[in-house]
Write a protein that holds these residues in place. Structure first.
Motif, short mmCIF file in Angstrom:
data_model
loop_
_atom_site.label_atom_id
_atom_site.label_comp_id
_atom_site.label_asym_id
_atom_site.label_seq_id
_atom_site.Cartn_x
_atom_site.Cartn_y
_atom_site.Cartn_z
N ARG A 51 1.81 -8.64 5.80
CA ARG A 51 1.56 -8.08 7.13
C ARG A 51 0.31 -8.66 7.78
N LEU A 52 -0.27 -9.70 7.17
CA LEU A 52 -1.52 -10.28 7.68
C LEU A 52 -1.24 -11.68 8.21
N PRO A 53 -0.92 -11.84 9.48
CA PRO A 53 -0.49 -13.14 10.01
C PRO A 53 -1.58 -14.21 10.00
N ALA A 54 -2.87 -13.79 10.02
CA ALA A 54 -3.96 -14.77 10.06
C ALA A 54 -4.56 -15.02 8.67
N LEU A 55 -3.92 -14.51 7.62
CA LEU A 55 -4.47 -14.60 6.27
C LEU A 55 -4.61 -16.06 5.84
N ARG A 56 -5.80 -16.38 5.28
CA ARG A 56 -6.05 -17.75 4.82
C ARG A 56 -6.52 -17.80 3.37
N LEU A 57 -6.94 -16.67 2.80
CA LEU A 57 -7.41 -16.65 1.41
C LEU A 57 -7.17 -15.28 0.82
N VAL A 58 -6.62 -15.25 -0.40
CA VAL A 58 -6.49 -14.02 -1.17
C VAL A 58 -7.40 -14.14 -2.38
N GLN A 59 -8.35 -13.23 -2.48
CA GLN A 59 -9.28 -13.20 -3.61
C GLN A 59 -8.99 -11.97 -4.45
N SER A 60 -8.59 -12.20 -5.71
CA SER A 60 -8.30 -11.08 -6.59
C SER A 60 -9.60 -10.47 -7.12
N PRO A 104 7.27 -11.00 -4.34
CA PRO A 104 8.05 -12.06 -3.69
C PRO A 104 7.59 -12.35 -2.26
N ALA A 105 6.85 -11.42 -1.66
CA ALA A 105 6.39 -11.62 -0.29
C ALA A 105 4.95 -12.13 -0.24
N LEU A 106 4.38 -12.53 -1.37
CA LEU A 106 3.01 -13.03 -1.37
C LEU A 106 2.90 -14.26 -0.47
N PRO A 107 2.01 -14.23 0.53
CA PRO A 107 1.90 -15.38 1.44
C PRO A 107 1.47 -16.64 0.71
N ALA A 108 1.90 -17.77 1.22
CA ALA A 108 1.62 -19.06 0.62
C ALA A 108 0.25 -19.57 1.07
N VAL A 109 -0.79 -18.84 0.69
CA VAL A 109 -2.17 -19.23 1.00
C VAL A 109 -2.92 -19.34 -0.32
N PRO A 110 -4.09 -19.98 -0.33
CA PRO A 110 -4.86 -20.08 -1.58
C PRO A 110 -5.11 -18.70 -2.20
N LEU A 111 -4.94 -18.64 -3.51
CA LEU A 111 -5.14 -17.41 -4.27
C LEU A 111 -6.18 -17.70 -5.35
N ALA A 112 -7.24 -16.92 -5.38
CA ALA A 112 -8.29 -17.11 -6.37
C ALA A 112 -8.40 -15.87 -7.25
N ARG A 113 -8.45 -16.09 -8.55
CA ARG A 113 -8.69 -14.98 -9.47
C ARG A 113 -10.20 -14.77 -9.59
N LEU A 114 -10.59 -13.64 -10.14
CA LEU A 114 -12.01 -13.35 -10.31
C LEU A 114 -12.60 -14.20 -11.42
N VAL A 115 -13.69 -14.87 -11.13
CA VAL A 115 -14.47 -15.60 -12.14
C VAL A 115 -15.86 -14.98 -12.14
N ASP A 116 -16.14 -14.17 -13.14
CA ASP A 116 -17.39 -13.43 -13.23
C ASP A 116 -18.00 -13.68 -14.60
N PRO A 117 -19.18 -14.34 -14.68
CA PRO A 117 -19.79 -14.60 -15.99
C PRO A 117 -20.00 -13.35 -16.83
N SER A 129 -21.00 -6.43 -10.19
CA SER A 129 -21.05 -7.83 -10.60
C SER A 129 -19.88 -8.60 -9.98
N ALA A 130 -18.69 -7.99 -10.00
CA ALA A 130 -17.51 -8.65 -9.42
C ALA A 130 -17.69 -8.89 -7.93
N ALA A 131 -18.26 -7.92 -7.22
CA ALA A 131 -18.45 -8.07 -5.78
C ALA A 131 -19.37 -9.24 -5.47
N ARG A 132 -20.40 -9.42 -6.28
CA ARG A 132 -21.29 -10.56 -6.07
C ARG A 132 -20.57 -11.89 -6.30
N ALA A 133 -19.74 -11.93 -7.34
CA ALA A 133 -18.97 -13.15 -7.62
C ALA A 133 -17.96 -13.41 -6.50
N ILE A 134 -17.33 -12.36 -6.01
CA ILE A 134 -16.36 -12.49 -4.93
C ILE A 134 -17.04 -13.00 -3.66
#
Length: 318
Positions: free
Chosen positions: A64-73, A85-98, A290-295
Motif C-alpha cells: 500500500r506504499l506507492p513511494a516505497l524505496r527501502l524496507v528495513q527489517s 507474495p505482495a512484498l514490493p520489489a524494493v531493496p530489503l535490508a535485515r538488521l545488522v546489529d553488533p 541498539s537496533a534503532a541506532r543500527a537501523i
C-alpha cells in the motif's frame, strides 16, 4: 520525512520501539502502525512513505506504499517477510546489529561449554542418584562446527576459537578467512563439517534451500553421540528425524532455541525429553535501542547513496 514503522507488536513493545526510533532518527517523523486497517495512517501519509521499518508486518500492507524505496527489517531474519507474495520489489535490508551478534556468541558459548563438560549426562546421573566421573576431553580436542557465517556465525565461531575449541565454519559461498577458524563452503564443505563436528551449531537463515536441512541425512553423517544447538530457525530441523536420532543415540543431546510454532505448545512432547534442552527463543533477543541506532545508521547509508548493510539477495533469501 515520514518513516513508517509497520509492526505487529503488543502496545507496550510498540511504544518502546517507536520511542527508540524517534530518538535515533530525530530529523524524521516516525509513524507507527500495527497494520490494522481501522488504524491506518492517512492516505496522504502512506503515499509519501519511502522508507518502512518493519517488525512482523501483516502480509500485503507494504504493497500500500506507492513511494516505497527501502524496507528495513527490525529483525535479523527476513524469512517471514519474504513469504509475503505482495512484498514490493524494493531493496530489503535485515538488521545488522553488533550487539545482537555478541549476544548470540555468548549464548552459543554457554551451550557449547555445557555440552563439552557433559552437563546433560551429569544431570541424568543426578536424577538416578548415580556418581560416575566421565572422561573429559580438552577444548582443543573438541571440534565444533558452525553452520552459517553471517555476522552471528562469525562472532560465535570467533569466540569459540578464542577460548580454545577446534572450530570449523560453513557457508554457502566461500568467505574471507577468520582467525582461528577453519572455513568450508559448498556441498562438499557441508559434508565435511557435518562429519567432523562433535558439536554442531546452526545459525543459518531459513530459506527454501535450508528448510529441513537438519534431518535424517544430516544426522546420519554426524559423529555418533554428537551435540546439536539450533539457534537459527525451527524450520531447519525435521523434528521426527531428530527424535529418531536421539532415540538411536546418533545425536547425544539437542539444544533447541527456536521452533516452527512459538511459543512451543505446553503439551508438545519435546518438553518431556531429558535429551533436549529447550530455551524460549532467547539466544539473541533484539534490543530496541541498539537496533534503532543500527537501523538509523543503515538508513543514513542508503540516503547517502551507499548500499545498506544486510541487503538481502531475494534469490537466496540472505
Amino acid at each position: 520525512m515520514s518513516i513508517l514503522f509497520l509492526a505487529d507488536l503488543a502496545a507496550e513493545e510498540l511504544a518502546v520501539w517507536t520511542q527508540a526510533l524517534r530518538a535515533s532518527l530525530p530529523g524524521d517523523d516516525i509513524v507507527a502502525w500495527t497494520g490494522e486497517p481501522a488504524s491506518a495512517p492517512a492516505a496522504e501519509i502512506l503515499a509519501g512513505v519511502s522508507v518502512a521499518v518493519v517488525a512482523n508486518p501483516p502480509p500485503g500492507r507494504l504493497a500500500r506504499l506507492p513511494a516505497l524505496r527501502l524496507v528495513q527489517s527490525a529483525w535479523a531474519g527476513v524469512d517471514a517477510l519474504l513469504a509475503d507474495p505482495a512484498l514490493p520489489a524494493v531493496p530489503l535490508a535485515r538488521l545488522v546489529d553488533p550487539l545482537l551478534a555478541a549476544d548470540m556468541a555468548e549464548a552459543v558459548l554457554g551451550h557449547v561449554l555445557a555440552l563439552h563438560r557433559q552437563m546433560p549426562a551429569y544431570r541424568a546421573q543426578q536424577a538416578r542418584g548415580h556418581w560416575q566421573p566421565l572422561a573429559q576431553p580438552r577444548m582443543a580436542e573438541r571440534r565444533v562446527g558452525v553452520l552459517g557465517m553471517g555476522e552471528m556465525g562469525q562472532a560465535s565461531a570467533a569466540l569459540l576459537a578464542q577460548v580454545g575449541f577446534d572450530v570449523v565454519g560453513w557457508s554457502r559461498r566461500p568467505r574471507a578467512p577468520l582467525p582461528g577458524v577453519a572455513m568450508a563452503s559448498g556441498a562438499d564443505g557441508l559434508d565435511h563439517v557435518l562429519g567432523a563436528g562433535q558439536i554442531l551449531i546452526n545459525l543459518l537463515p531459513l530459506t527454501p534451500q535450508t528448510q529441513g536441512l537438519l534431518g535424517a541425512g544430516a544426522f546420519a553423517r554426524m559423529p555418533r553421540g554428537a551435540g546439536l544447538v539450533n539457534a537459527g530457525r525451527g524450520g531447519h530441523v525435521v523434528v521426527p528425524d531428530l527424535i529418531a536420532a536421539l532415540d538411536a543415540g546418533q545425536i547425544g543431546h539437542a539444544v533447541l532455541d527456536v521452533f516452527t510454532v512459538e511459543p512451543l505448545p505446553a503439551g508438545d512432547p519435546l518438553w518431556q525429553r531429558a535429551d533436549i534442552t529447550i530455551t524460549p527463543h532467547v539466544a539473541a533477543p533484539t534490543d530496541p535501542h541498539s537496533a534503532a541506532r543500527a537501523i538509523a545508521a543503515n538508513i543514513a547509508r542508503w540516503r547517502a547513496g551507499e548500499a545498506p548493510l544486510g541487503l538481502v539477495d531475494r534469490s537466496t533469501g540472505y
